[in-house]
Design an enzyme around this catalytic site. Structure first.
Site, mmCIF file in Angstrom:
data_model
loop_
_atom_site.group_PDB
_atom_site.id
_atom_site.type_symbol
_atom_site.label_atom_id
_atom_site.label_comp_id
_atom_site.label_asym_id
_atom_site.label_seq_id
_atom_site.Cartn_x
_atom_site.Cartn_y
_atom_site.Cartn_z
ATOM 1 N N LEU A 150 9.943 -5.072 -10.344
ATOM 2 C CA LEU A 150 9.915 -4.571 -11.717
ATOM 3 C C LEU A 150 10.722 -3.287 -11.880
ATOM 4 O O LEU A 150 11.340 -3.068 -12.920
ATOM 5 C CB LEU A 150 8.469 -4.341 -12.149
ATOM 6 C CG LEU A 150 7.563 -5.578 -12.065
ATOM 7 C CD1 LEU A 150 6.127 -5.220 -12.399
ATOM 8 C CD2 LEU A 150 8.075 -6.683 -12.982
ATOM 9 N N VAL A 164 4.132 -5.057 -3.679
ATOM 10 C CA VAL A 164 4.986 -4.702 -2.547
ATOM 11 C C VAL A 164 4.521 -3.441 -1.834
ATOM 12 O O VAL A 164 4.939 -3.160 -0.722
ATOM 13 C CB VAL A 164 6.460 -4.545 -3.027
ATOM 14 C CG1 VAL A 164 6.668 -3.224 -3.749
ATOM 15 C CG2 VAL A 164 7.439 -4.702 -1.874
ATOM 16 N N GLY A 165 3.587 -2.687 -2.439
ATOM 17 C CA GLY A 165 3.221 -1.377 -1.904
ATOM 18 C C GLY A 165 2.512 -1.408 -0.573
ATOM 19 O O GLY A 165 2.528 -0.419 0.160
ATOM 20 N N GLU A 166 1.868 -2.538 -0.241
ATOM 21 C CA GLU A 166 1.196 -2.650 1.049
ATOM 22 C C GLU A 166 1.992 -3.487 2.036
ATOM 23 O O GLU A 166 1.872 -3.317 3.250
ATOM 24 C CB GLU A 166 -0.211 -3.214 0.853
ATOM 25 C CG GLU A 166 -1.070 -2.294 -0.003
ATOM 26 C CD GLU A 166 -2.526 -2.705 -0.071
ATOM 27 O OE1 GLU A 166 -2.839 -3.865 0.252
ATOM 28 O OE2 GLU A 166 -3.359 -1.861 -0.442
ATOM 29 N N LYS A 201 5.160 -9.869 -7.797
ATOM 30 C CA LYS A 201 4.050 -9.765 -6.844
ATOM 31 C C LYS A 201 3.929 -8.295 -6.473
ATOM 32 O O LYS A 201 4.646 -7.446 -6.995
ATOM 33 C CB LYS A 201 4.312 -10.611 -5.593
ATOM 34 C CG LYS A 201 4.429 -12.106 -5.838
ATOM 35 C CD LYS A 201 4.769 -12.832 -4.540
ATOM 36 C CE LYS A 201 5.002 -14.301 -4.758
ATOM 37 N NZ LYS A 201 5.443 -14.991 -3.535
#
Length: 729
Positions: A615, A688-690, A686
Site C-alpha cells: 500500500l 508485511v510488518g512481521e 496482506k
C-alpha cells in the site's frame, strides 16, 4: 460489507495514491515533538497527580501484610492503594497473570501497591517506604529443568500420514534440538496511562494497540458498563505485541484516580516493563526431517516446548512447519511447562519468529547432509497447496520467486559452500539464507467517513498507529476512493468512541483497517452520487470531481446542505477456508566473524517479500528493515537472563538487555514482488510488518556456520559459543 468473493477491479486499482511511496503524514508531528504520547498528555485532564508502582520482591508466594504508614506520611502523598485493598482483578481472555488485587504472588514485580503524590519524585520516594511482608514459596524458573515432564498442549498435536514409520526408513535423516531465549519487546515508549473519572465514567489516555480489547477488559476488570469506559491512544511509541493487552498501568491509574479523586498518571519504569508485562517465552525445539537421496522430504516433525504461568498459552513455534514445505508424513506438537516467570505472550511474529530460527537452520543442515545447495533444497520441496490438506491451494505463493530473485541480487553464486573458506584479513566471511513465512490473518474492521462542504474527507476508526504508518495508508485509501489529494483527508485514530477496527497486531492491521475504510467509502460514494443525482454504479471520483456520463459536479457540492457521513465494516466470508493465505520471503545475510575474538559483524542483508499489494512502499520498507533489525537482535544479542534461584529477569533495562544499535546494522535492501491477492480483501493486500523478522535469525546463523564451520543451535549466537571452537588462527 461482506467480502466473500474474490476482488475484481475497483477504485483502489487506479493506484493514483495507493501503492505510491508516500511520506508519513504524522512524520512532522513526531520529528518536532508535537505528537503527544501517553505520558506527555498533560492537557487532557487538569490537576494530574503521579502514581508510582511497587513491584513484588518475590516471584512466588503470598503477601502477609503491607505497611504503608511511612509512605502516607511522606511529603506530597495523596493516596496509597495496595493489592490487599482489592480482589484479584479479572483479566482479558488472552492474559494469564493477575493485574492487581489479592494476596497471591504469581511472578516477580507483580504490582502490589501504587503510591500517588503531587510529583513523580515524591511518589517514587514514598513508594520506597512501603514495607511488604512476604511468605515466599518455591517456584520453577528453569525451562530446561521443567521441560522433560511438560505435557502436550491439548489439540496442538497434528498429524498427516504416518511420521514415525516414514522417518525410520528415510535414507537421510536429521534429528536436532534448538533453543531460543526469553526476549523483551524493549519498545522505546514505556507503558503509560492517565486515568480520569467523571462520576462513573472513566477515560484512560494510554498506549495500547487494541482499543476495543482494552475497553472490554478494563470494563470487566473494574466492574463497569462498557459504555462508561473510553480509551484513547492516538500515538504509540512501539508495541511489538506487548501492548496488545491491558496491563497494570491502566487499571492502577484508574484505581489511583478513584482513590485520589483526581486524574492520575502512571508510567512504568524499565524494570517493570521486563518483569511486570509480557515477553516472548524461551523455547526448546526438536526437529526431525527424513528425505530421499535426491532431496525430497518424506517425513518432517517439529515439536516445541515453552513455559508459562498456570493457564498460560504456549509459544506456537511449530506454526510455519505445518505449511512451509511439502512432505507426506508430518507431525507438529507443542508442550507447555508451568513455570513461575513473568507471563509469556505475543511478541512480533509469535510462533513463526522463534520457529523459523530453528526450522531454517535444520533445512540448511539437511541440505548439507544431502550435498545440495540450500536454496535448491527448499525449492525442490516447495508446495502450492496446504500439505496438511491436499487440494487446498494457496491464494498466492511466490516463495520460489523470492528465493531465486534474492539469490541473483545478493550474489549467491559467489558463495563458497565450504565453511571457513572465505576470508577478509582477520575476518572469516560467510553468506547464509533462510525462507520467511507468516500467515495472512483476516479480522473485521470498521470505519466512519465524513465529507464536509469544503471537500474535506475525515476518517474515524479506533485503529492504532504503532509507528507503522497507519495514518498514511488510511489517508491514501480514502483519497483514492473519494478522488481527492492527501491534503484533503483528515485521519483520526485510536479512540474507542470511533468504530471498532482490526487494531494493530499479527501484521493484520494494514490490510484489514484499510479494507474497513474502503467499505465505508463505498457507502459514502453512494451517498454522494445520490445527493448529486448520479447513478452510483457508474459514477467516477477524481480530482475533487464526480462524473457520470456527460455530467460532472464538485465533490464538495454534495455536502453543501450539511456533512455527509457513512459507516461500514468489512466482514469476511469463507474464502480463508477455501484458500490458504500466507506471506513469503527470502532472507539473505553476509556475516564476518573475527577469527581471534569470535565477534560477529553483519555486513549485508537482503529481504525479498511477497505480501500482496504494497500500500505504501516507503513505510512498508521501514517496517521490514525494522523487523530485520529485530531479527539481528534475536540471532546475536537478545536474551532475558533468568535468575533461576529467585525467578526474575536480571537484565531488565536497556543497559543490560542488548538490542542492536546503529553500529550493528549495515545497509539493508528490501525488494517487494509485484503481487496482488484478490482473495485477501478489496485492497488485494496482506501484512508485511512481521514477515520481515521471520527467517532473519536463521539466515544469520547459517552465514556464521558458512564463515566458521561452527553450528550453533542455541540462540543468541554470542561470541562465547563460538570462541572455543574457532578454526586455528
Amino acid at each position: 460489507m461482506k467480502f466473500d468473493t474474490p476482488a475484481t477491479n475497483n477504485p483502489i486499482d487506479q493506484l493514483k495514491v495507493v501503492g505510491r511511496a508516500t511520506d508519513r503524514i504524522d512524520g512532522p508531528l513526531k520529528t518536532t515533538g508535537r505528537a503527544p504520547y501517553a505520558a506527555e498528555r498533560h492537557d487532557v485532564a487538569p490537576n494530574q497527580a503521579y502514581g508510582h508502582v511497587v513491584g513484588s520482591a518475590i516471584a512466588r508466594g503470598r503477601i502477609e501484610a503491607i505497611d504503608v504508614s511511612a509512605a502516607k506520611a511522606s511529603p506530597g502523598v495523596v493516596a496509597v492503594v495496595t493489592t490487599l485493598d482489592a480482589s484479584p482483578l479479572p483479566n482479558g481472555p488472552m492474559n494469564t497473570a493477575t493485574l492487581f488485587g489479592g494476596a497471591e504472588i504469581q511472578h516477580y514485580h507483580q504490582a502490589v501497591a501504587l503510591v500517588v503524590a503531587e510529583t513523580f519524585e515524591q511518589a517514587r520516594a514514598a513508594a520506597a517506604l512501603v514495607r511488604v511482608k512476604y511468605s515466599a514459596a518455591p517456584g520453577k524458573f528453569d525451562l530446561a529443568e521443567a521441560a522433560p515432564g511438560a505435557p502436550v498442549v491439548k489439540g496442538s498435536e497434528q498429524r498427516t500420514g504416518e511420521f514415525e514409520g516414514a522417518f525410520a526408513v528415510a535414507p537421510v535423516k536429521l534429528d536436532e534440538t534448538y533453543t531460543t531465549a526469553d526476549e523483551s519487546h524493549a519498545m522505546m515508549e514505556p507503558f503509560a496511562s492517565i486515568a480520569s473519572w467523571q462520576g462513573e465514567k472513566l477515560t484512560i489516555w494510554t498506549s495500547n494497540q487494541m482499543i476495543a480489547w482494552a475497553k472490554r477488559d478494563v470494563s470487566k476488570a473494574l466492574g463497569l458498563k462498557p459504555e462508561n469506559v473510553r480509551v484513547d491512544s492516538p500515538y504509540i511509541g512501539g508495541g511489538f505485541g506487548g501492548k496488545l493487552f491491558v496491563r497494570a498501568d491502566m487499571v492502577l491509574a484508574a484505581l489511583g484516580a478513584r482513590a485520589a479523586k483526581r486524574p492520575v498518571k502512571v508510567v512504568f519504569s524499565r524494570p517493570l516493563i521486563a518483569n511486570n508485562t509480557t515477553h516472548r517465552p524461551a523455547t526448546i525445539q526438536r526437529i526431525r526431517i527424513g528425505a530421499t537421496p535426491d532431496g525430497k522430504i518424506s517425513a518432517i516433525a517439529h515439536e516445541s516446548t515453552s513455559g508459562n504461568l498456570p493457564k498460560g498459552k504456549p509459544e506456537t513455534a511449530v506454526n510455519q512447519t505445518k505449511l512451509l514445505y511439502a512432505g507426506a508424513n508430518r507431525l507438529t506438537a507443542m508442550r507447555l511447562a508451568e513455570i513461575d516467570l513473568p507471563e509469556g505472550n505475543a511478541m512480533r511474529a509469535p510462533g513463526e519468529a522463534p520457529g523459523l530460527l530453528a526450522l531454517e537452520i535444520a533445512m540448511d543442515e539437511m541440505a548439507e547432509k544431502l550435498k545440495m545447495d540450500p536454496i535448491e533444497f527448499r525449492i525442490l520441496n516447495d508446495t502450492q497447496e496446504d500439505p496438511q490438506k491436499p487440494g487446498r491451494k494457496f491464494s498466492q505463493r511466490q516463495l520460489v520467486e523470492c528465493l531465486r530473485l534474492g539469490a541473483e541480487r545478493f550474489g549467491w553464486s559467489r558463495r563458497n559452500p565450504k565453511p571457513g573458506s572465505m576470508r577478509d584479513g582477520q575476518w572469516l566471511v560467510g553468506i547464509g539464507m533462510a525462507a520467511g513465512f507468516r500467515n495472512n490473518q483476516l479480522t473485521k474492521s470498521g470505519a466512519r467517513v465524513r465529507l464536509d462542504s469544503k471537500g474535506i474527507v475525515t476518517v474515524e476508526t479506533d485503529m492504532t498507529d504503532i509507528g507503522t504508518g497507519t495514518y498514511t495508508i488510511i489517508a491514501q485509501t480514502a483519497a483514492e476512493m473519494m478522488g481527492v489529494g492527501l491534503d484533503r483527508v483528515v485521519v483520526k485514530l485510536g479512540d474507542s468512541d470511533f468504530p471498532v477496527s482490526a487494531g494493530s497486531g499479527g501484521q493484520w492491521g494494514a490490510n484489514n483497517s484499510t479494507a474497513g475504510v474502503y467499505a465505508a467509502c463505498v457507502k459514502l460514494r453512494e451517498a454522494v452520487a445520490q445527493k448529486l443525482g448520479f447513478n452510483s454504479a457508474d459514477a467516477t471520483f477524481s480530482d475533487g470531481q464526480v462524473k457520470s456520463g456527460n455530467r460532472s459536479a464538485g465533490l464538495s457540492d454534495a455536502a453543501r446542505d450539511g456533512d455527509l457521513s457513512a459507516e461500514d465494516t468489512i466482514e469476511y466470508g469463507d474464502l480463508s477456508k477455501t484458500y490458504q493465505q500466507s506471506t513469503f520471503a527470502g532472507h539473505f545475510a553476509e556475516v564476518a566473524v573475527d577469527r581471534f575474538t569470535g565477534e560477529s559483524r553483519v555486513r549485508r542483508m537482503l529481504a525479498v517479500c511477497a505480501a500482496g499489494r504494497i500500500l505504501n512502499p516507503k513505510s512498508a520498507r521501514s517496517q521490514v528493515i525494522g523487523a530485520m533489525t529485530m531479527g539481528v537482535g534475536a540471532a546475536l544479542t537478545e536474551e532475558l537472563a533468568v535468575d533461576t534461584r529467585r525467578g526474575f529477569f536480571v537484565n531488565h533495562d536497556l543497559a543490560g538487555y542488548e538490542v542492536p544499535v546503529h553500529a550493528d546494522i549495515p545497509h539493508q535492501e528490501v525488494i517487494f514482488l509485484d503481487e496482488t491477492d484478490p482473495i485477501s480483501s478489496p485492497m488485494k493486500a496482506k501484512g508485511v510488518g512481521e514477515l520481515g523478522i521471520c527467517g532473519v535469525g536463521a539466515a544469520l546463523a547459517n552465514a556464521i556456520y558458512n564463515a566458521t564451520g561452527i553450528r550453533v543451535r542455541d540462540y543468541p549466537i554470542t561470541l562465547d559459543k563460538l570462541l572455543e571452537h574457532m578454526p586455528a588462527a
